[in-house]
Design a protein around this motif. Structure first.
Motif, PDB file in Angstrom:
ATOM      1  N   THR A 198      -6.104  43.083   1.749  1.00  0.00           N
ATOM      2  CA  THR A 198      -6.647  43.714   2.950  1.00  0.00           C
ATOM      3  C   THR A 198      -7.838  42.910   3.476  1.00  0.00           C
ATOM      4  O   THR A 198      -8.353  42.017   2.800  1.00  0.00           O
ATOM      5  N   LYS A 199      -8.273  43.260   4.674  1.00  0.00           N
ATOM      6  CA  LYS A 199      -9.524  42.705   5.192  1.00  0.00           C
ATOM      7  C   LYS A 199     -10.668  43.131   4.285  1.00  0.00           C
ATOM      8  O   LYS A 199     -10.618  44.191   3.667  1.00  0.00           O
ATOM      9  N   THR A 208     -14.240  47.458   2.377  1.00  0.00           N
ATOM     10  CA  THR A 208     -12.993  48.077   1.927  1.00  0.00           C
ATOM     11  C   THR A 208     -13.035  48.253   0.411  1.00  0.00           C
ATOM     12  O   THR A 208     -13.800  47.576  -0.281  1.00  0.00           O
ATOM     13  N   SER A 227     -11.715  37.221   2.610  1.00  0.00           N
ATOM     14  CA  SER A 227     -11.466  37.001   4.029  1.00  0.00           C
ATOM     15  C   SER A 227     -10.577  35.785   4.246  1.00  0.00           C
ATOM     16  O   SER A 227      -9.643  35.807   5.058  1.00  0.00           O
ATOM     17  N   TYR A 230      -6.994  36.605   3.146  1.00  0.00           N
ATOM     18  CA  TYR A 230      -6.371  37.515   4.114  1.00  0.00           C
ATOM     19  C   TYR A 230      -5.924  36.756   5.368  1.00  0.00           C
ATOM     20  O   TYR A 230      -4.807  36.949   5.859  1.00  0.00           O
ATOM     21  N   GLU A 231      -6.782  35.884   5.885  1.00  0.00           N
ATOM     22  CA  GLU A 231      -6.450  35.131   7.091  1.00  0.00           C
ATOM     23  C   GLU A 231      -5.306  34.158   6.839  1.00  0.00           C
ATOM     24  O   GLU A 231      -4.426  33.969   7.688  1.00  0.00           O
ATOM     25  N   LYS A 234      -2.026  35.988   6.842  1.00  0.00           N
ATOM     26  CA  LYS A 234      -1.572  36.334   8.198  1.00  0.00           C
ATOM     27  C   LYS A 234      -0.855  35.158   8.864  1.00  0.00           C
ATOM     28  O   LYS A 234       0.112  35.344   9.602  1.00  0.00           O
TER      29      LYS A 234
END
Length: 254
Positions: A198-199, A208, A227, A230-231, A234
């Motif tokens: 997750t973010k 979070t 971070s 997560y990026e 994506k």
């Protein structure tokens, strides 16, 4: 049951089931501890990570681990994730301390590999020429057979080294301690519970549960590393994301 390293605020909100779960997790680590000197530190990590997950995330983890069905054991899903995290934390000592250290180490290894590859190519070329020259001067069948075998042995050694050079031709640096840990936690969450990374922060700026959990182990680097992962996830094609190549859960179906 003792409060341990659980804060007063959270301790007073824990249900009987929560306390039973936490006690079972503590007991597992106490029972299986191989080093009494490290046990107090491990139990502190257990308590703090249990609290950091929060009630809602713990419930989600327990439910997902149970429904996903990969873990088969007496304890709950929260135990599985905390146990994986503690092991990953200790294993992270095998990695460079920082990403800068990892990059420097990677550059050094690539430079050494380049030198070794060149040295190997030159050495085998010279040795082959020596063997070929000696083959013309062999005076007995035994000597000829020895030199033929020697050439085969040299070729075998050269092929083994070439395979090693190809295997160690690392395009990217190794992860740092924090990176290896966070990646391991994300992998285990997908593996055990099918919970994706997750973010690190909600739109409100609040952390979070996953970030809170990670920061128990790496308070300074956790947010930046999560971070980044997560990026990257994506941007990755679906087939290259965490879990895409995991062995499917065996549900006993034919």
């Amino acid at each position: 049951m003792k409060q341990g390293h659980i804060s007063d605020e959270v301790w007073n909100k824990l249900s009987a089931d929560d306390k039973g779960s936490l006690e079972a997790i503590r007991h597992h680590f106490i029972k299986h501890s191989k080093c009494s000197d490290q046990l107090s530190n491990i139990l502190e990590l257990v308590d703090r990570s249990y609290e950091a997950m929060g009630s809602r995330f713990r419930n989600r983890v327990n439910k997902s681990v149970h429904e996903y069905g990969r873990y088969v054991g007496e304890l709950d899903g929260v135990f599985v994730i905390i146990q994986d995290a503690v092991h990953a934390y200790h294993s992270s000592n095998l990695f460079p301390e920082t990403s800068g250290d990892a990059l420097s180490q990677h550059k050094f290894y690539r430079n050494q590999r380049s030198k070794a590859t060149k040295f190997s190519e030159d050495a085998f070329d010279k040795l082959e020429r020596v063997v070929n020259w000696l083959s013309h001067s062999a005076t007995t069948i035994h000597e000829q057979e020895e030199l033929v075998q020697l050439k085969k042995d040299l070729n075998n050694i050269e092929h083994v080294l070439e395979h090693h050079f190809m295997r160690t031709n690392l395009a990217e640096r190794s992860p740092s301690r924090a990176e290896s840990f966070v990646l391991s936690v994300c992998n285990h969450l997908v593996w055990e519970a099918n919970i994706k990374p997750t973010k690190p922060l909600y739109p409100s700026g609040e952390k979070t549960p996953l970030l809170r959990f990670i920061e128990v182990f790496f308070p300074l680097e956790g947010q930046a590393v999560l971070s980044s992962i997560y990026e990257k996830q994506k941007r990755c094609p679906e087939e290259n994301r965490i879990g895409a190549k995991f062995t499917p859960v065996d549900r006993g179906q034919n």
